[in-house]
Design a protein around this motif. Structure first.
Motif, PDB file in Angstrom:
ATOM      1  N   UNK A 120      46.607  30.509  27.507  1.00 15.03           N
ATOM      2  CA  UNK A 120      45.512  30.343  28.462  1.00 15.03           C
ATOM      3  C   UNK A 120      45.935  30.805  29.850  1.00 15.03           C
ATOM      4  N   UNK A 121      47.173  30.530  30.234  1.00 13.71           N
ATOM      5  CA  UNK A 121      47.681  30.992  31.524  1.00 13.71           C
ATOM      6  C   UNK A 121      47.688  32.524  31.569  1.00 13.71           C
ATOM      7  N   UNK A 122      48.184  33.146  30.494  1.00 18.97           N
ATOM      8  CA  UNK A 122      48.218  34.609  30.441  1.00 18.97           C
ATOM      9  C   UNK A 122      46.814  35.207  30.470  1.00 18.97           C
ATOM     10  N   UNK A 123      45.882  34.568  29.785  1.00 19.85           N
ATOM     11  CA  UNK A 123      44.505  35.054  29.753  1.00 19.85           C
ATOM     12  C   UNK A 123      43.885  35.008  31.140  1.00 19.85           C
ATOM     13  N   UNK A 124      43.994  33.852  31.798  1.00 11.69           N
ATOM     14  CA  UNK A 124      43.408  33.723  33.133  1.00 11.69           C
ATOM     15  C   UNK A 124      44.111  34.633  34.138  1.00 11.69           C
TER      16      UNK A 124
ATOM     17  N   UNK B 130      42.882  38.215  33.643  1.00 16.27           N
ATOM     18  CA  UNK B 130      41.519  38.386  34.153  1.00 16.27           C
ATOM     19  C   UNK B 130      41.555  38.516  35.675  1.00 16.27           C
ATOM     20  N   UNK B 131      42.331  37.648  36.334  1.00 23.16           N
ATOM     21  CA  UNK B 131      42.457  37.725  37.791  1.00 23.16           C
ATOM     22  C   UNK B 131      43.075  39.034  38.246  1.00 23.16           C
ATOM     23  N   UNK B 132      44.139  39.458  37.559  1.00 28.22           N
ATOM     24  CA  UNK B 132      44.788  40.715  37.913  1.00 28.22           C
ATOM     25  C   UNK B 132      43.845  41.895  37.688  1.00 28.22           C
ATOM     26  N   UNK B 133      43.058  41.828  36.633  1.00 31.84           N
ATOM     27  CA  UNK B 133      42.107  42.901  36.344  1.00 31.84           C
ATOM     28  C   UNK B 133      41.068  43.017  37.452  1.00 31.84           C
ATOM     29  N   UNK B 134      40.543  41.890  37.886  1.00 29.16           N
ATOM     30  CA  UNK B 134      39.546  41.903  38.962  1.00 29.16           C
ATOM     31  C   UNK B 134      40.166  42.435  40.248  1.00 29.16           C
ATOM     32  N   UNK B 135      41.383  41.969  40.559  1.00 23.08           N
ATOM     33  CA  UNK B 135      42.056  42.417  41.780  1.00 23.08           C
ATOM     34  C   UNK B 135      42.327  43.919  41.743  1.00 23.08           C
ATOM     35  N   UNK B 136      42.816  44.408  40.622  1.00 21.31           N
ATOM     36  CA  UNK B 136      43.084  45.841  40.502  1.00 21.31           C
ATOM     37  C   UNK B 136      41.799  46.661  40.614  1.00 21.31           C
ATOM     38  N   UNK B 137      40.760  46.194  39.947  1.00 21.95           N
ATOM     39  CA  UNK B 137      39.499  46.936  39.942  1.00 21.95           C
ATOM     40  C   UNK B 137      38.936  47.066  41.353  1.00 21.95           C
ATOM     41  N   UNK B 138      38.908  45.959  42.094  1.00 18.13           N
ATOM     42  CA  UNK B 138      38.311  45.992  43.429  1.00 18.13           C
ATOM     43  C   UNK B 138      39.242  46.571  44.494  1.00 18.13           C
ATOM     44  N   UNK B 139      40.519  46.723  44.170  1.00 19.55           N
ATOM     45  CA  UNK B 139      41.433  47.357  45.126  1.00 19.55           C
ATOM     46  C   UNK B 139      41.397  48.876  45.008  1.00 19.55           C
ATOM     47  N   UNK B 140      40.599  49.393  44.095  1.00 18.00           N
ATOM     48  CA  UNK B 140      40.441  50.827  43.954  1.00 18.00           C
ATOM     49  C   UNK B 140      41.149  51.418  42.750  1.00 18.00           C
ATOM     50  N   UNK B 141      41.970  50.643  42.072  1.00 18.07           N
ATOM     51  CA  UNK B 141      42.682  51.132  40.890  1.00 18.07           C
ATOM     52  C   UNK B 141      41.881  50.729  39.644  1.00 18.07           C
TER      53      UNK B 141
ATOM     54  N   UNK C 270      42.301  48.519  32.080  1.00 18.75           N
ATOM     55  CA  UNK C 270      43.385  48.375  31.110  1.00 18.75           C
ATOM     56  C   UNK C 270      43.861  46.918  31.026  1.00 18.75           C
ATOM     57  N   UNK C 271      44.124  46.322  32.160  1.00 20.53           N
ATOM     58  CA  UNK C 271      44.584  44.933  32.180  1.00 20.53           C
ATOM     59  C   UNK C 271      43.468  44.007  31.690  1.00 20.53           C
TER      60      UNK C 271
END
Length: 102
Positions: free
Chosen positions: A53-57, A60-71, A77-78
């Motif tokens: 559950x920690x890895x899943x959350x 998801x957080x890293x994916x959102x951060x990467x997406x909105x940071x322009x990558x 992928x994440x």
């Protein structure tokens, strides 16, 4: 040729015991499942939350951060990782059930 094919496919004229995929059923958890189960149990004792559950959350957080940071490609992928973590959790839980809670 038939001998080579039976060696590759696991088929032959024998009794069928110990050949093919059926010989792998019921042999217990493999090393990866055992390690994942051990790490998950220690994480649950320490944090109260499953490692998966920690890895899943986190993914998801890293994916959102990467997406909105322009990558965006890295974010997508994440973002594909959470179902894999939940599948691993399911595999570990099923392994525990099949082996009597070990």
């Amino acid at each position: 040729m038939a001998t080579a094919q039976s060696a590759v496919t696991g088929s032959g004229t024998g009794t069928g015991k110990g050949t093919g995929a059926t010989s792998l059923q019921g042999t217990g958890p493999d090393a990866a499942e055992t390690v994942l189960s051990t790490i998950d149990e220690s994480t649950k004792k320490t944090t109260g939350i499953s490692l998966f559950h920690i890895l899943t959350l986190g993914s998801i957080g890293a994916s959102i951060a990467l997406f909105f940071s322009g990558n965006k490609q890295a974010g997508i992928f994440v973002g594909l990782w959470p179902p894999t973590f939940q599948a691993l959790k399911s595999a570990v839980e099923n392994s525990k059930k099949e082996n009597g809670g070990r």
